[in-house]
Design a protein around this motif. Sequence first.
Motif, PDB file in Angstrom:
ATOM      1  N   ARG A 249       0.850  -1.212   0.000  1.00 55.52           N
ATOM      2  CA  ARG A 249       0.000   0.000   0.000  1.00 55.52           C
ATOM      3  C   ARG A 249       0.878   1.252   0.000  1.00 55.52           C
ATOM      4  NH1 ARG A 249      -2.958  -2.623   4.158  1.00 55.52           N
ATOM      5  NH2 ARG A 249      -2.543  -0.907   5.593  1.00 55.52           N
ATOM      6  N   LEU A 250       1.943   1.219   0.776  1.00 61.28           N
ATOM      7  CA  LEU A 250       2.859   2.365   0.800  1.00 61.28           C
ATOM      8  C   LEU A 250       3.535   2.544  -0.557  1.00 61.28           C
ATOM      9  CD1 LEU A 250       4.650   1.939   4.260  1.00 61.28           C
ATOM     10  CD2 LEU A 250       2.597   3.271   3.736  1.00 61.28           C
ATOM     11  N   ALA A 251       3.949   1.453  -1.165  1.00 57.08           N
ATOM     12  CA  ALA A 251       4.625   1.503  -2.468  1.00 57.08           C
ATOM     13  C   ALA A 251       3.725   2.090  -3.541  1.00 57.08           C
ATOM     14  CB  ALA A 251       5.089   0.110  -2.878  1.00 57.08           C
ATOM     15  N   ASN A 252       2.424   1.969  -3.371  1.00 59.47           N
ATOM     16  CA  ASN A 252       1.464   2.511  -4.330  1.00 59.47           C
ATOM     17  C   ASN A 252       1.013   3.927  -4.000  1.00 59.47           C
ATOM     18  OD1 ASN A 252       0.559   0.529  -6.496  1.00 59.47           O
ATOM     19  ND2 ASN A 252       0.651  -0.759  -4.674  1.00 59.47           N
ATOM     20  N   SER A 253       1.603   4.525  -2.994  1.00 57.53           N
ATOM     21  CA  SER A 253       1.219   5.878  -2.599  1.00 57.53           C
ATOM     22  C   SER A 253       1.529   6.881  -3.705  1.00 57.53           C
ATOM     23  CB  SER A 253       1.968   6.292  -1.332  1.00 57.53           C
ATOM     24  OG  SER A 253       1.689   7.634  -0.997  1.00 57.53           O
ATOM     25  N   GLU A 254       0.731   7.918  -3.762  1.00 53.92           N
ATOM     26  CA  GLU A 254       1.012   9.027  -4.690  1.00 53.92           C
ATOM     27  C   GLU A 254       2.018  10.002  -4.088  1.00 53.92           C
ATOM     28  OE1 GLU A 254      -2.712  10.765  -5.853  1.00 53.92           O
ATOM     29  OE2 GLU A 254      -3.424   8.886  -6.710  1.00 53.92           O
ATOM     30  N   HIS A 255       2.356   9.815  -2.835  1.00 56.87           N
ATOM     31  CA  HIS A 255       3.322  10.686  -2.165  1.00 56.87           C
ATOM     32  C   HIS A 255       4.728  10.156  -2.396  1.00 56.87           C
ATOM     33  CE1 HIS A 255       0.354  13.085  -0.012  1.00 56.87           C
ATOM     34  NE2 HIS A 255      -0.307  11.953   0.192  1.00 56.87           N
ATOM     35  N   LYS A 256       5.551  10.941  -3.052  1.00 57.24           N
ATOM     36  CA  LYS A 256       6.910  10.485  -3.369  1.00 57.24           C
ATOM     37  C   LYS A 256       7.727  10.213  -2.113  1.00 57.24           C
ATOM     38  CE  LYS A 256       8.768  15.133  -3.924  1.00 57.24           C
ATOM     39  NZ  LYS A 256       9.313  16.108  -4.831  1.00 57.24           N
ATOM     40  N   ASP A 257       7.441  10.898  -1.015  1.00 58.38           N
ATOM     41  CA  ASP A 257       8.172  10.653   0.224  1.00 58.38           C
ATOM     42  C   ASP A 257       7.892   9.251   0.757  1.00 58.38           C
ATOM     43  OD1 ASP A 257       9.134  13.240   0.078  1.00 58.38           O
ATOM     44  OD2 ASP A 257       7.708  14.042   1.533  1.00 58.38           O
ATOM     45  N   VAL A 258       6.655   8.807   0.629  1.00 55.71           N
ATOM     46  CA  VAL A 258       6.271   7.474   1.099  1.00 55.71           C
ATOM     47  C   VAL A 258       6.922   6.407   0.215  1.00 55.71           C
ATOM     48  CG1 VAL A 258       4.329   5.896   1.494  1.00 55.71           C
ATOM     49  CG2 VAL A 258       4.105   8.324   2.092  1.00 55.71           C
ATOM     50  N   VAL A 259       6.857   6.605  -1.083  1.00 53.53           N
ATOM     51  CA  VAL A 259       7.468   5.656  -2.014  1.00 53.53           C
ATOM     52  C   VAL A 259       8.981   5.612  -1.797  1.00 53.53           C
ATOM     53  CG1 VAL A 259       7.874   5.134  -4.464  1.00 53.53           C
ATOM     54  CG2 VAL A 259       5.620   5.932  -3.705  1.00 53.53           C
ATOM     55  N   GLY A 260       9.594   6.764  -1.577  1.00 55.61           N
ATOM     56  CA  GLY A 260      11.035   6.821  -1.302  1.00 55.61           C
ATOM     57  C   GLY A 260      11.410   6.053  -0.044  1.00 55.61           C
TER      58      GLY A 260
END
Length: 169
Positions: free
Chosen positions: A105-116
């Motif tokens: 779910r985090l990997a699919n976030s639209e927030h680049k900070d979360v994906v990073g």
Amino acid sequence: MDKKSIQGGSNEGYDLKQLLPELIKIVPEVEEPYLAEVNRSKAFHESPEQQQLAEIRALRGKPAKKPYEPGMYIVFEAYLMPQFIKFVQNNEKKRVAAVFDWIERLANSEHKDVVGLVEIAVCEALVTNYGRYFSQIYPYLGKETIKLCRGVARGFKISSEIKALLKIK
């Protein structure tokens, strides 16, 4: 955490600390070492020496320094990943699955900070520090997490087994 909390909105200024309550819900073992670090920092800042430095800073018109709270990269790397590896070692399949459902779910976030955060604190750790467990973990990885791991893995010398699983030539 509902999907809405990590989806939508601006990519700027996402506070990764918002992830902490959900992480603790999924992996409660993370809470104790996190709070221990916060309390060590608080005790340090309440020491007479630090109080004196705070008074000096105030006289100079500068704000007192706040106690340190580990950032989410530290929380993931120092507390989550070692605990997660214990789940793998102990063959706790339901717990491994729960962690990686959340990571996906985090990997699919639209927030680049979360994906990073997932790229660096999870994927990089999996393909480097914890590479010997990668084949056990791989079946639990979601599509986006695999994609992030593949991207990260290209920057490291990794085993042929990990390359094969991630379909890296």
